[in-house]
Design a protein around this motif. Structure first.
Motif, PDB file in Angstrom:
ATOM      1  N   MET A   3      57.204   3.159  74.271  1.00 29.92           N
ATOM      2  CA  MET A   3      57.567   1.711  75.918  1.00 29.92           C
ATOM      3  C   MET A   3      55.943   1.652  75.238  1.00 29.92           C
ATOM      4  N   GLY A   4      55.785   1.028  75.556  1.00 30.16           N
ATOM      5  CA  GLY A   4      54.224   0.287  76.551  1.00 30.16           C
ATOM      6  C   GLY A   4      53.952  -0.260  77.098  1.00 30.16           C
ATOM      7  N   GLY A   5      52.499   0.071  78.083  1.00 31.56           N
ATOM      8  CA  GLY A   5      52.451  -0.060  78.878  1.00 31.56           C
ATOM      9  C   GLY A   5      52.562  -1.663  80.049  1.00 31.56           C
ATOM     10  N   GLU A   6      52.829  -2.840  78.689  1.00 27.12           N
ATOM     11  CA  GLU A   6      54.307  -3.534  79.625  1.00 27.12           C
ATOM     12  C   GLU A   6      55.610  -3.415  80.678  1.00 27.12           C
ATOM     13  N   SER A   7      56.291  -2.555  79.234  1.00 27.27           N
ATOM     14  CA  SER A   7      57.734  -2.450  79.634  1.00 27.27           C
ATOM     15  C   SER A   7      57.244  -1.760  81.420  1.00 27.27           C
ATOM     16  N   SER A   8      56.115  -0.467  81.286  1.00 29.66           N
ATOM     17  CA  SER A   8      56.098   0.286  82.902  1.00 29.66           C
ATOM     18  C   SER A   8      55.751  -1.176  83.669  1.00 29.66           C
ATOM     19  N   ILE A   9      54.933  -2.207  83.368  1.00 30.83           N
ATOM     20  CA  ILE A   9      54.699  -3.178  84.798  1.00 30.83           C
ATOM     21  C   ILE A   9      55.447  -3.656  84.954  1.00 30.83           C
ATOM     22  N   LYS A  10      56.742  -4.564  84.349  1.00 32.89           N
ATOM     23  CA  LYS A  10      57.911  -5.096  84.212  1.00 32.89           C
ATOM     24  C   LYS A  10      58.338  -3.928  85.264  1.00 32.89           C
ATOM     25  N   LYS A  11      59.099  -2.671  85.076  1.00 35.24           N
ATOM     26  CA  LYS A  11      59.319  -1.441  85.851  1.00 35.24           C
ATOM     27  C   LYS A  11      58.717  -1.858  87.320  1.00 35.24           C
ATOM     28  N   ALA A  12      57.649  -1.664  87.162  1.00 35.20           N
ATOM     29  CA  ALA A  12      56.977  -1.479  88.857  1.00 35.20           C
ATOM     30  C   ALA A  12      57.028  -2.936  89.455  1.00 35.20           C
ATOM     31  N   TYR A  13      57.276  -3.629  88.743  1.00 35.23           N
ATOM     32  CA  TYR A  13      57.667  -4.891  89.807  1.00 35.23           C
ATOM     33  C   TYR A  13      58.194  -5.244  89.688  1.00 35.23           C
ATOM     34  N   ASP A  14      59.561  -4.634  89.214  1.00 42.28           N
ATOM     35  CA  ASP A  14      61.269  -4.193  89.891  1.00 42.28           C
ATOM     36  C   ASP A  14      61.560  -3.669  90.791  1.00 42.28           C
ATOM     37  N   ALA A  15      60.356  -2.507  90.482  1.00 45.42           N
ATOM     38  CA  ALA A  15      60.641  -1.823  91.792  1.00 45.42           C
ATOM     39  C   ALA A  15      59.871  -2.245  93.371  1.00 45.42           C
ATOM     40  N   ILE A  16      58.856  -2.679  92.400  1.00 49.09           N
ATOM     41  CA  ILE A  16      58.438  -3.717  94.347  1.00 49.09           C
ATOM     42  C   ILE A  16      59.241  -4.509  94.824  1.00 49.09           C
ATOM     43  N   LEU A  50      53.815   4.874  90.543  1.00 51.43           N
ATOM     44  CA  LEU A  50      54.122   5.448  89.007  1.00 51.43           C
ATOM     45  C   LEU A  50      54.233   4.949  87.930  1.00 51.43           C
ATOM     46  N   HIS A  51      55.297   3.552  87.855  1.00 51.61           N
ATOM     47  CA  HIS A  51      54.900   3.157  86.822  1.00 51.61           C
ATOM     48  C   HIS A  51      53.806   1.996  86.450  1.00 51.61           C
ATOM     49  N   PHE A  52      53.088   2.374  87.295  1.00 56.13           N
ATOM     50  CA  PHE A  52      51.223   1.407  87.335  1.00 56.13           C
ATOM     51  C   PHE A  52      50.614   2.546  86.792  1.00 56.13           C
ATOM     52  N   GLU A  53      51.126   3.595  87.368  1.00 57.84           N
ATOM     53  CA  GLU A  53      50.100   4.460  86.515  1.00 57.84           C
ATOM     54  C   GLU A  53      50.272   5.020  85.455  1.00 57.84           C
ATOM     55  N   GLU A  54      51.830   4.923  85.089  1.00 58.53           N
ATOM     56  CA  GLU A  54      52.449   5.335  83.388  1.00 58.53           C
ATOM     57  C   GLU A  54      51.637   4.251  82.626  1.00 58.53           C
ATOM     58  N   ALA A  55      51.512   3.039  82.946  1.00 55.22           N
ATOM     59  CA  ALA A  55      51.172   1.930  82.708  1.00 55.22           C
ATOM     60  C   ALA A  55      49.468   2.373  81.892  1.00 55.22           C
ATOM     61  N   ILE A  56      48.761   2.898  82.881  1.00 56.51           N
ATOM     62  CA  ILE A  56      47.590   3.080  82.803  1.00 56.51           C
ATOM     63  C   ILE A  56      47.236   3.874  81.588  1.00 56.51           C
ATOM     64  N   ALA A  57      48.108   4.975  82.019  1.00 53.60           N
ATOM     65  CA  ALA A  57      48.161   6.464  81.147  1.00 53.60           C
ATOM     66  C   ALA A  57      48.580   5.384  79.666  1.00 53.60           C
ATOM     67  N   GLU A  60      47.987   2.525  78.778  1.00 57.69           N
ATOM     68  CA  GLU A  60      47.074   1.964  78.103  1.00 57.69           C
ATOM     69  C   GLU A  60      45.588   1.396  78.804  1.00 57.69           C
ATOM     70  N   PRO A  61      44.580   2.984  78.696  1.00 55.16           N
ATOM     71  CA  PRO A  61      43.873   3.060  79.955  1.00 55.16           C
ATOM     72  C   PRO A  61      42.946   2.115  79.529  1.00 55.16           C
ATOM     73  N   SER A  62      42.568   1.437  78.666  1.00 56.96           N
ATOM     74  CA  SER A  62      41.282   0.148  78.997  1.00 56.96           C
ATOM     75  C   SER A  62      42.343  -1.577  79.259  1.00 56.96           C
ATOM     76  N   ASN A  63      43.443  -0.866  79.545  1.00 59.64           N
ATOM     77  CA  ASN A  63      43.949  -2.602  80.441  1.00 59.64           C
ATOM     78  C   ASN A  63      43.719  -2.632  81.883  1.00 59.64           C
ATOM     79  N   GLY A  64      41.848  -2.849  81.812  1.00 65.18           N
ATOM     80  CA  GLY A  64      42.529  -3.114  83.692  1.00 65.18           C
ATOM     81  C   GLY A  64      43.065  -4.839  84.249  1.00 65.18           C
ATOM     82  N   ALA A  65      43.950  -5.092  83.333  1.00 67.13           N
ATOM     83  CA  ALA A  65      45.223  -5.521  85.010  1.00 67.13           C
ATOM     84  C   ALA A  65      46.202  -4.749  85.139  1.00 67.13           C
ATOM     85  N   ALA A  66      46.323  -3.595  84.456  1.00 66.14           N
ATOM     86  CA  ALA A  66      46.836  -2.133  85.195  1.00 66.14           C
ATOM     87  C   ALA A  66      46.359  -1.678  86.302  1.00 66.14           C
TER      88      ALA A  66
END
Length: 181
Positions: A1-14, A24-31, A33-39
């Motif tokens: 599971m990549g960062g994009e999947s976690s970001i999608k879950k974050a948007y679903d939660a929103i 929590l999902h955004f933080e998962e995406a950060i973990a 992909e720690p170099s992803n500024g968008a996350a």
């Protein structure tokens, strides 16, 4: 599971109104992909919406550090910094005894960072009023109304400051006449 999947879950939660789960999902995406500024940026926005200003500030700073060319990240960082300063100033003003001068400095910095921050303008007005600086209080209340003409508290603050200015001038004038007798 990549960062994009976690970001999608974050948007679903929103979308379902669960901002805590979104964070929590955004933080998962950060973990992931720690170099992803968008996350970091997206997590910061969600933290800000949840009133977690310190966390929002940390993530906004990280987003800018990772991708300083993104103007929107810088703008968001300044907005979050301004809001954090307002929160800090509010704490200083509600303490007993209050620290009005330091609060005024913080609020001025907040309005410099975010000139559209109505709350900072209203707090500046109220803080100036507490130290009987009614001209400045009126100025900031008028600026708040200029930005948001239907803002009830700002309109009431202008009316109060105008009344206090008149009373202050009248009392000053009476005091001067007594001294001159």
């Amino acid at each position: 599971m990549g960062g994009e999947s976690s970001i999608k879950k974050a948007y679903d939660a929103i979308l379902s109104g669960d901002f805590e789960q979104a964070i929590l999902h955004f933080e998962e995406a950060i973990a992931l992909e720690p170099s992803n500024g968008a996350a970091y940026y997206k997590c910061s926005i969600t933290c800000a919406r949840s009133g977690k200003w310190q966390k929002a500030l940390q993530y906004a700073e990280q987003a800018v550090e990772l991708d300083p060319e993104q103007v929107i990240y810088q703008f968001h960082l300044e907005t979050v910094k301004a809001r954090s300063l307002v929160v800090e100033a509010e704490g200083l003003l509600t303490r007993s005894p209050s620290n009005t001068e330091t609060a005024l400095e913080l609020l001025h910095e907040a309005t410099r960072l975010d000139p559209l921050n109505i709350e900072a303008l209203l707090m500046l007005s109220a803080a100036y009023a507490t130290v009987s600086r009614y001209e400045e209080a009126s100025l900031y209340a008028r600026e708040a109304v200029r930005l948001e003409p239907e803002h009830t508290a700002a309109r009431q603050l202008i009316a109060d400051m105008n009344r206090k200015r008149r009373v202050f001038r009248l009392n000053s004038h009476r005091t001067k006449r007594r001294r001159n007798r």
